[in-house]
Structures are given as structure tokens and as C-alpha cells.
Scaffold this motif. Sequence first.
Motif, PDB file in Angstrom:
ATOM      1  N   ALA A  88      10.208   6.989  -9.415  1.00  0.00           N
ATOM      2  CA  ALA A  88       9.225   6.763 -10.473  1.00  0.00           C
ATOM      3  C   ALA A  88       9.792   5.785 -11.493  1.00  0.00           C
ATOM      4  O   ALA A  88      10.939   5.906 -11.918  1.00  0.00           O
ATOM      5  N   LYS A  89       8.962   4.804 -11.860  1.00  0.00           N
ATOM      6  CA  LYS A  89       9.374   3.777 -12.817  1.00  0.00           C
ATOM      7  C   LYS A  89       8.269   3.586 -13.847  1.00  0.00           C
ATOM      8  O   LYS A  89       7.096   3.785 -13.547  1.00  0.00           O
ATOM      9  N   SER A  90       8.661   3.122 -15.015  1.00  0.00           N
ATOM     10  CA  SER A  90       7.652   2.771 -16.008  1.00  0.00           C
ATOM     11  C   SER A  90       7.571   1.249 -16.100  1.00  0.00           C
ATOM     12  O   SER A  90       8.556   0.549 -15.882  1.00  0.00           O
ATOM     13  N   TYR A  91       6.393   0.773 -16.399  1.00  0.00           N
ATOM     14  CA  TYR A  91       6.164  -0.646 -16.656  1.00  0.00           C
ATOM     15  C   TYR A  91       6.195  -0.797 -18.168  1.00  0.00           C
ATOM     16  O   TYR A  91       5.223  -0.489 -18.853  1.00  0.00           O
ATOM     17  N   PRO A  97       0.802  -1.232   0.000  1.00  0.00           N
ATOM     18  CA  PRO A  97       0.000   0.000   0.000  1.00  0.00           C
ATOM     19  C   PRO A  97       0.834   1.281   0.000  1.00  0.00           C
ATOM     20  O   PRO A  97       0.308   2.365  -0.243  1.00  0.00           O
ATOM     21  N   ASP A  98       2.138   1.161   0.235  1.00  0.00           N
ATOM     22  CA  ASP A  98       3.014   2.335   0.206  1.00  0.00           C
ATOM     23  C   ASP A  98       3.491   2.654  -1.211  1.00  0.00           C
ATOM     24  O   ASP A  98       4.139   3.669  -1.437  1.00  0.00           O
ATOM     25  N   GLN A  99       3.169   1.795  -2.183  1.00  0.00           N
ATOM     26  CA  GLN A  99       3.539   2.015  -3.578  1.00  0.00           C
ATOM     27  C   GLN A  99       2.294   2.406  -4.372  1.00  0.00           C
ATOM     28  O   GLN A  99       1.175   2.098  -3.979  1.00  0.00           O
ATOM     29  N   TYR A 100       2.520   3.072  -5.476  1.00  0.00           N
ATOM     30  CA  TYR A 100       1.419   3.579  -6.306  1.00  0.00           C
ATOM     31  C   TYR A 100       1.563   3.078  -7.733  1.00  0.00           C
ATOM     32  O   TYR A 100       2.659   3.107  -8.293  1.00  0.00           O
ATOM     33  N   LEU A 101       0.452   2.642  -8.303  1.00  0.00           N
ATOM     34  CA  LEU A 101       0.399   2.246  -9.705  1.00  0.00           C
ATOM     35  C   LEU A 101      -0.547   3.200 -10.422  1.00  0.00           C
ATOM     36  O   LEU A 101      -1.733   3.273 -10.090  1.00  0.00           O
ATOM     37  N   PHE A 102      -0.013   3.946 -11.378  1.00  0.00           N
ATOM     38  CA  PHE A 102      -0.804   4.899 -12.145  1.00  0.00           C
ATOM     39  C   PHE A 102      -0.949   4.406 -13.573  1.00  0.00           C
ATOM     40  O   PHE A 102       0.035   4.063 -14.224  1.00  0.00           O
ATOM     41  N   ASP A 103      -2.176   4.355 -14.045  1.00  0.00           N
ATOM     42  CA  ASP A 103      -2.462   4.016 -15.435  1.00  0.00           C
ATOM     43  C   ASP A 103      -2.724   5.333 -16.149  1.00  0.00           C
ATOM     44  O   ASP A 103      -3.664   6.051 -15.805  1.00  0.00           O
ATOM     45  N   PHE A 105       4.252   3.557 -13.460  1.00  0.00           N
ATOM     46  CA  PHE A 105       3.353   4.069 -14.488  1.00  0.00           C
ATOM     47  C   PHE A 105       3.153   3.028 -15.576  1.00  0.00           C
ATOM     48  O   PHE A 105       4.103   2.383 -16.023  1.00  0.00           O
ATOM     49  N   SER A 106       1.899   2.895 -16.003  1.00  0.00           N
ATOM     50  CA  SER A 106       1.529   1.950 -17.044  1.00  0.00           C
ATOM     51  C   SER A 106       0.663   2.661 -18.070  1.00  0.00           C
ATOM     52  O   SER A 106      -0.016   3.643 -17.762  1.00  0.00           O
ATOM     53  N   CYS A 107       0.672   2.144 -19.302  1.00  0.00           N
ATOM     54  CA  CYS A 107      -0.199   2.652 -20.355  1.00  0.00           C
ATOM     55  C   CYS A 107      -0.633   1.455 -21.193  1.00  0.00           C
ATOM     56  O   CYS A 107      -0.903   0.388 -20.646  1.00  0.00           O
ATOM     57  N   ALA A 115       6.658   5.534 -19.977  1.00  0.00           N
ATOM     58  CA  ALA A 115       8.027   6.065 -19.885  1.00  0.00           C
ATOM     59  C   ALA A 115       8.007   7.583 -19.773  1.00  0.00           C
ATOM     60  O   ALA A 115       8.746   8.168 -18.968  1.00  0.00           O
ATOM     61  N   ARG A 116       7.166   8.238 -20.581  1.00  0.00           N
ATOM     62  CA  ARG A 116       7.065   9.703 -20.500  1.00  0.00           C
ATOM     63  C   ARG A 116       6.537  10.131 -19.135  1.00  0.00           C
ATOM     64  O   ARG A 116       6.999  11.122 -18.559  1.00  0.00           O
ATOM     65  N   ALA A 117       5.566   9.389 -18.599  1.00  0.00           N
ATOM     66  CA  ALA A 117       5.000   9.714 -17.285  1.00  0.00           C
ATOM     67  C   ALA A 117       6.043   9.576 -16.190  1.00  0.00           C
ATOM     68  O   ALA A 117       6.143  10.433 -15.302  1.00  0.00           O
ATOM     69  N   ALA A 118       6.832   8.510 -16.236  1.00  0.00           N
ATOM     70  CA  ALA A 118       7.874   8.318 -15.219  1.00  0.00           C
ATOM     71  C   ALA A 118       8.908   9.440 -15.301  1.00  0.00           C
ATOM     72  O   ALA A 118       9.353   9.966 -14.268  1.00  0.00           O
TER      73      ALA A 118
END
Length: 111
Positions: free
Chosen positions: A95-98, A14-20, A72-74, A81-84
Amino acid sequence: MATYDDVKDIPNHPDQYLFDVRNQSELNETGTLPASINIPLPNLEKALNLPEADFEKSYGRPKPPIDAVLIFSCKAGGRAARAANLARTLGFHNAKSYAGSWTEWQAKQSQ
């Protein structure tokens, strides 16, 4: 870079965040990643700069602290990658990209 296993394990951290960062229309077509928060890429900078109370009101979760792991995912990895990169310029150094994003997630979930 974040991996499929990192993303799959997000609900246990819960301390990590996944953004789509896909658009709502894309989510309607495909579905969403578990535990992800949808913030379309064009809205990301504004969202990450919101005051804490406004972020939580808008996204239903406390605003990530500056040292939180953000993934970050898309659809295929480019926007992630741009979001990260954008998040790192705003000071979110974890910040990392998936890279596989939704395409890889869906393929691995179908196995």
C-alpha cells in the motif's frame, strides 16, 4: 510513496488498484482520477475486510489480493497517507500513498 507517473500509468496495470478516499461531494466538485475506485476514508477498513463477492458487487472490481499494489489518493495527501497506513495494518504490504493527490494531478493535467 506513489508518484504522478505511477498514478497516470494505473490504467495500464490492471493488477494494481487506485483508491480515491475523498468523500462523494468532493468528487462531484472536482472529478475523479482515471481508473480510481472511490472508497471514502471512513469506509475503507470495512471495505477492505469485505468478502470477495461483496467487494466486487459494491465496487465493480475484484477485491485486491493481499500482495497487490494499492495506491491511495485524496485531495492533498493527508488522508491518502492515513489510508495507506490502515491498509498496511490490514496486511496489504504494498500500500502506497500518492502524496500530491488530486491537487498535484489537477495541476499537472492543466500543463
